[in-house]
Structure formats: C-alpha cells, structure tokens
Design a protein around this motif. Structure first.
Motif, short mmCIF file in Angstrom:
data_model
loop_
_atom_site.label_atom_id
_atom_site.label_comp_id
_atom_site.label_asym_id
_atom_site.label_seq_id
_atom_site.Cartn_x
_atom_site.Cartn_y
_atom_site.Cartn_z
N SER A 319 40.42 44.44 43.39
CA SER A 319 40.09 45.63 42.60
C SER A 319 39.04 46.48 43.31
CB SER A 319 39.57 45.20 41.23
OG SER A 319 40.54 44.44 40.55
N TYR A 323 39.64 50.33 44.54
CA TYR A 323 38.78 51.45 44.14
C TYR A 323 38.26 52.20 45.38
CZ TYR A 323 34.73 53.95 42.28
OH TYR A 323 33.83 54.93 41.97
N TRP A 326 40.98 54.32 46.78
CA TRP A 326 41.18 55.52 45.96
C TRP A 326 40.12 56.58 46.28
CZ3 TRP A 326 38.04 57.10 41.60
CH2 TRP A 326 38.56 58.20 40.93
N LYS A 327 38.86 56.17 46.43
CA LYS A 327 37.79 57.12 46.76
C LYS A 327 38.00 57.72 48.15
CE LYS A 327 34.38 57.76 44.87
NZ LYS A 327 33.95 58.84 43.94
#
Length: 700
Positions: A319, A323, A326-327
């Motif tokens: 996870s 994340y 994604w950033k």
C-alpha cells in the motif's frame, strides 16, 4: 628587556588559533602511539572508545554528502589513522582486561561493559558469533569490494590519463582555456589517479585490522583464562565467562566502527557522477519511476495474499509503494501538462534560444597546424611528443629575433587529412603542408653526399631540398654519407619556423602592433604617447612595420623605429615613405645583418643608363612596376636573376645597391622573381663600409 632572536621559539605564535589545526594531526598520532605503551585508566578508555565511534560516524556522513571522490582526498590518510587508533585501543584495553579483569565486568570501562552485556545480553556464545559475523562482513564483503573498486578505478584512471591530458592540451592550444586552468585540470587528473591508488593500498589496512581483531580475541580469551586461574585463583567457569565477556565487548566496540569506516570507503570509491550527494541520487534514481513502484507494489500485494505469509507486513508495504507511485505519477503528469500548456511567449523564447547567435561564430585561428591521426602522438605530452614544446620554443625565438610575439599555433587533428600529412594555415588559408613519419628520420641531401640511401624519397618541406625518409637504424649511415639527418618533429618545427618567418608581416595585426607599442611605452612612455595616436594613426604605424617585415628587416630596435617615424610623421604619413626613412635609420643594422663584422660589401649595381631609364619611368608612371616598359622589365629580371645566382654560387648574399628613389620600386618588382635578393639604398650604407661592385645589371 631581552628580545627573542630570529630562531627562538615563540609559544604564543605556536599556539595561535591559526596553528592549532596544524598541530591537531601530530598530537592525535602521538596520543595514539602513546596508548600502546602507557597504561590507561578505565575512564580514559571510555573517552577514546566513544571518540572512535564518533570519528567513524563523521567519516561515514562526510562520505555520503560529498559529490565526488576527490572532495574527500584525505580519506586514505584518515583510514590509516583510524585503523591505528583502533589497534592502539585494542592494545590498551587488552592490558586493562588482563590486569583488572578479575575485579568485574566494568574493569575495562563502561563502554566495553555495555557492549558485552547490553548488545549481546551477557551471552558469550552469542557474542562470539556476532563478533565473527561482523568481522566476516567487514573483511570478506565490504573491505574486499571497496578495495577491488579502488584497484579497478586506479587502473582505468591511469589508462584514461593520456586521452585526458591530450584533451587539455587541445583546449589550451585552441585558446578555450588558459595556462592556469590547464594546470588545474592536469593537477586534478593526477590527484584522481593518486587517490584511487592510495585507496587501493589503504583498503589493506582495514583487512589487516579485521585479522588482528580475530587474533586479539583468541589471545585475550586464552590469556584471560591463564591470568584468572593461575594468578587470581578464579574458577575456570567464572574466569572464562568474565574474560570472554570483556574480550567480546572490546572486540565489538572496535569492529563496529571499523565496519562503519569500511562502508564509508565503499561509498567514496563507488561514487559515479557529480549530480548531488548519495542521498539525493538514491531517492532520485530509485524512486523516480512510478511504473517500477506500481509493479513492485503489485508483486508484494500478491505475495501478501498467499496463506501463511505475513499478510499484514506485505500488504502494508504494498500500500505504501502504491501510494508513492500514485504521487509520482501525478507529479510526472503535471510536468507534462505544464510542458504542453506552456504560454506562447515561453515557446517563442525557447525557439529564440535555438536560433543562431553570435556565439556560434568562431574566429579563425591566426596560425593553425592540422595533423593526421598518425601524427597525434607527436603533439601528445603523455606520449613524449616533443612538437608542442618545439613550437613554443619557436614562438619565443621568433619574438627574440623578429621583435614581436606572434599568435599561438593552434593544433588540432583532422581526420580528412592523410594519416601522415600535416597542414599549416594562416587565417584559415593553407600556406604549407608536408608529410612526416614518426619513428623515422629525414635524411636531407645538402648537395654533396657520397652515396644513396634506401627509403621513401621526398623533399624537405621547408626549403625544397631532396631528401629521403629512412629508418632509425640507418641514421648513422646517413650521417657518414654526408646527409643532414633530423627527426619527424624537427621537420615539422623547421617548416613552421620557415613559414612564420616568411609571413611575419601577415602575423603583425593591429592587436600585436598595439601590444608592441604598449611594451615599448613601459620604458619610453612619452615617446609612444606623442606618436600614436597624436601624430600618426595606429594603422599607419602597423603598415610601416609590415613594410619592414616584408623585406626581411626585424623590428627589434623599436626605439629607433618609433623615433624615426615620430621625426618624419609631420612631413608625410605615407607608409612606404616612412618605411624608407626608418630603413635609413636602421641602415647600420641592416648592413650588419647582410655583411657581418666589417667585411667588404660585395654588391650588385645598376648601370647608370639603366638607372636613368628607371627614374624616368617612375617620374612618368609613379612608383609602380607597371610603369616599366615590358622589354626593359624582362631584361631587368633576367640579368638580376643571373647576377644573384652568381653571388650565391660564390657563397655571398645577393645584394642590389640602388639609389634611394629606386629602392622601393625594385624591391617590390624583383621580390617574387628573385626571393633571395636584398635591395639596399645608398643612404642605408654607413660611411665606414667599403663597397665593391661584383656585377653590373644593364651594362651589356
């Protein structure tokens, strides 16, 4: 009050703040050496062990934040001193452990006690295993790898030095850098090679330290058992436990800083690039691609779904990586959007930056030397090429003989040329070329050789004499047969020297003229100030000097030249007329150069009737060779060439002595047909000289 003598020791100066840093290293080395022979109390051992750990952390952090290896050039020396510090601490602690170990676990200080109890829980077996693992990691993995990188780096750096040195010489000859920058770059290359070589040797210190640690461990355990049982009547089990714990604590407190120092060594020698410190490079290059992060997160997530796996840890880390991906994806997308939606003004500005500018216009080299690829070693210092040094020597000799400093010769390789061909250029135009064969010698035939030589027949590029390229084995034989033998670099240097002497007038530009006048102004400022630009423009002075150089007159006596021009500048500003007045002022030096000493002047003269015809031609047509009638011009050229050849055959300099008004006309008219002829006016001959006419032109 007595004063200190010049050789007395001033303690205030010795302990001044500026000298404290110079004393730090000697004091540290003395302290380290003294620890091997002086007994130290437990508290002092704690201080030095703590200092050793602090030093290792400082070295590691400095290695991480440096941008290139040479920023930490003192590292090999630091490696030696820290290794010596650890070994000295081992000796000092061993003395304390064996002498005071029976009194308890804190006999050798609180630091050793903490490493013996807190880090390994007081378990001697665990301590021995941990110590051996740390030592193996340090000895087999980190130190060996860092040493190998340093060894390869030193080898590659040494192999690359000739190319780097040649690139520096090429930039220097092209005028891209000055002598100071070239010296700095050469020093940096040498320092880089020295650094990797020193690192290759310094890595052996740490490997030896690891071996010494293992031996010290064994010796301390065995020695402790003997001392505890024999001298202090301890039980074997208690003696083994106490002395082993102290020894393991001592080994760990030394090996952990050694491992940190070894990691620092690996970081220093494995650095590539200068884009930032290691932390910035690590983040930018490892976590900068969102696709890599997404794939890693997916793999970890799949592993986390397998029954029996630590699901929480795998899914949590998956996870976090998802994340982060994604950033990173949002950041990359925003950057692309900004690029697409760039305002029209910014696009126009970027396009303007792509347009041609004056920076794209490169000036033409005043003097250039282009060489084929087989001649490159002759201009490479790292390969013992002497041509660069010879060319610099030619510029210096030219300045001493002619009177001004010419532009430097810019050397570059040209793959379009044949491998052994070189070309000399003046302001981008070829003025000479030839071939040279490195490793061979040119045997020049001066006209009186007693035999022939096998080899590649050619002509001397400077003077056109018959010559032959021969192998070095035939050099002595060529000398014995009467040949003049020179190596390839001398052939090129002689050709360049001949060319620049022949084109001295073209090398004297306005910049050189101004520099020459500035040089004279250092000794006679008023003389130059009153002449240029008050009485005479700079370009007229330049043309006067060029006229002198065109006729082979050096301009070393600039004081006489400037004084003569200043004296006649108010009457005329015609460069030819001013040059004639200057020649009269320099007459003694001109005649001395043609006829050394007080030797009799054996010259060629004009028939009086021919002199009258030429003077009439000048009066009717001006000082131009076109005014001479064609038939008369042919006769004049033919008779002058014959007389000049006769003078040369007698070993004399061909000199034509003419009236003042005819000297400029005849010098320009006869220069191309008879290059060796010197035309001298009557006014240029000192009264003390004796003249004898050996040939008369036009008397038939």
């Amino acid at each position: 009050m007595a004063t200190a003598g010049p050789n007395s020791l001033d303690l205030r100066q010795l302990f001044a703040p500026s000298n404290i840093r110079q004393l730090a290293a000697p004091i540290l080395v003395l302290l380290v050496l003294s620890m091997m022979v002086l007994p130290l109390p437990a508290f002092v051992l704690d201080v030095f062990f703590t200092f050793n750990i602090a030093i290792s952390m400082i070295v590691l952090l400095v290695a991480m934040y440096n941008r290139k290896a040479l920023d930490f050039s003192i590292f090999p020396t630091v490696l030696l001193i820290t290794t010596l510090l650890r070994l000295s601490l081992n000796v000092a602690s061993t003395r304390v452990i064996l002498s005071e170990g029976h009194s308890g676990a804190d006999a050798a200080g609180k630091v050793i006690e903490a490493f013996g109890h807190f880090l390994i829980g007081g378990n001697t077996a665990v301590g021995i295993v941990v110590f051996i693992i740390i030592t193996v990691i340090n000895f087999v993995v980190v130190t060996k790898g860092a040493g190998r990188i340093a060894e390869v780096g030193a080898r590659f750096t040494l192999d690359a030095m000739p190319g780097k040195q040649m690139a520096i010489d090429a930039d220097l000859n092209a005028g891209l850098i000055n002598d100071a920058e070239a010296k700095r770059r050469r020093g940096e290359i040498a320092a880089e090679a020295d650094f990797y070589g020193a690192m290759d040797g310094a890595s052996k210190f740490v490997r030896g330290d690891a071996v010494a640690g293992i031996l010290i461990l064994v010796i301390n355990i065995i020695g402790g058992l003997i001392v505890g049982v024999v001298q202090h009547d301890m039980e074997i089990g208690r003696a083994a436990n106490d002395y082993t714990l102290l020894t393991i604590g001592d080994g760990l407190v030394a090996q952990i800083p050694a491992l940190i120092i070894s990691v620092a060594a690996g970081l220093v020698v494995s650095r590539v690039g200068e884009d930032g410190d290691i932390g910035a490079q690590f983040v930018n290059q490892l976590f900068n691609n969102p696709q890599v992060l997404v794939l890693t997160a997916v793999i970890l997530g799949l592993l986390g779904l397998i029954p029996g796996m630590p699901n929480l840890v795998f899914l949590l880390l998956a996870s976090a990586l998802g994340y982060l991906a994604w950033k990173q994806g949002k950041r990359v997308g925003a950057a692309k959007t900004d690029e697409v939606e760039k305002p029209a003004t910014q696009i126009a500005a970027s396009a303007a930056e792509m347009e041609a500018s004056w920076s794209d216009v490169t000036p033409v080299d005043v003097l250039g030397l282009e060489v084929g690829y087989r001649l490159i070693p002759m201009v490479d210092k790292s390969q013992n090429g002497e041509l660069l040094t010879r060319i610099r020597g030619l510029r210096k000799k030219f300045a001493q003989d002619i009177g001004f400093l010419p532009a430097p010769v810019h050397i570059r390789d040209n793959l379009e040329l044949r491998p052994n061909l070189y070309r000399i250029t003046l302001k981008g135009v070829e003025i000479g070329q030839g071939e040279a064969y490195p490793g061979q010698f040119m045997a020049i035939n001066p006209g009186r050789v007693s035999g022939r030589l096998p080899g590649n027949e050619t002509k001397d590029p400077a003077f056109g004499l018959p010559a032959v390229w021969v192998d070095s084995a035939l050099r002595d034989q060529a000398h014995a047969l009467g040949y003049t033998v020179v190596d390839a670099s001398t052939v090129i240097a002689t050709h360049i020297n001949h060319v620049i002497l022949s084109h001295a007038a073209d090398l004297l530009g306005r910049q050189e003229t101004q520099q020459l006048l500035d040089h004279i102004a250092k000794d006679a400022p008023k003389l130059v100030e009153d002449l240029v630009p008050k009485a005479l423009p700079l370009h007229v002075m330049q043309r006067v000097l060029q006229n002198l150089l065109e006729e082979g007159v050096n301009i070393r006596d600039m004081r006489s030249i400037v004084e003569s021009v200043a004296e006649n500048a108010s009457r005329t500003q015609d460069p030819a007329e001013l040059a004639a007045r200057v020649r009269t002022a320099l007459g003694r030096a001109i005649v001395q150069g043609l006829f050394p000493g007080n030797a009799e002047m054996q010259v060629i003269a004009l028939d009086p009737s021919l002199e009258r015809l030429l003077q009439q031609a000048m009066q009717s047509g001006g000082p131009d060779a076109a005014a001479i009638e064609p038939g008369l011009a042919d006769t004049l050229l033919r008779d002058t060439a014959t007389a000049a050849q006769r003078q040369e055959d007698l070993g004399l300099t061909p000199v034509l002595l003419v009236p003042n008004g005819l000297r400029w006309l005849l010098s320009r008219f006869l220069r191309r047909a008879v290059p060796s002829l010197k035309v001298v006016a009557h006014s240029e001959v000192p009264e003390s000289r004796t003249i004898r006419v050996t040939a008369v032109i036009g008397g038939g």
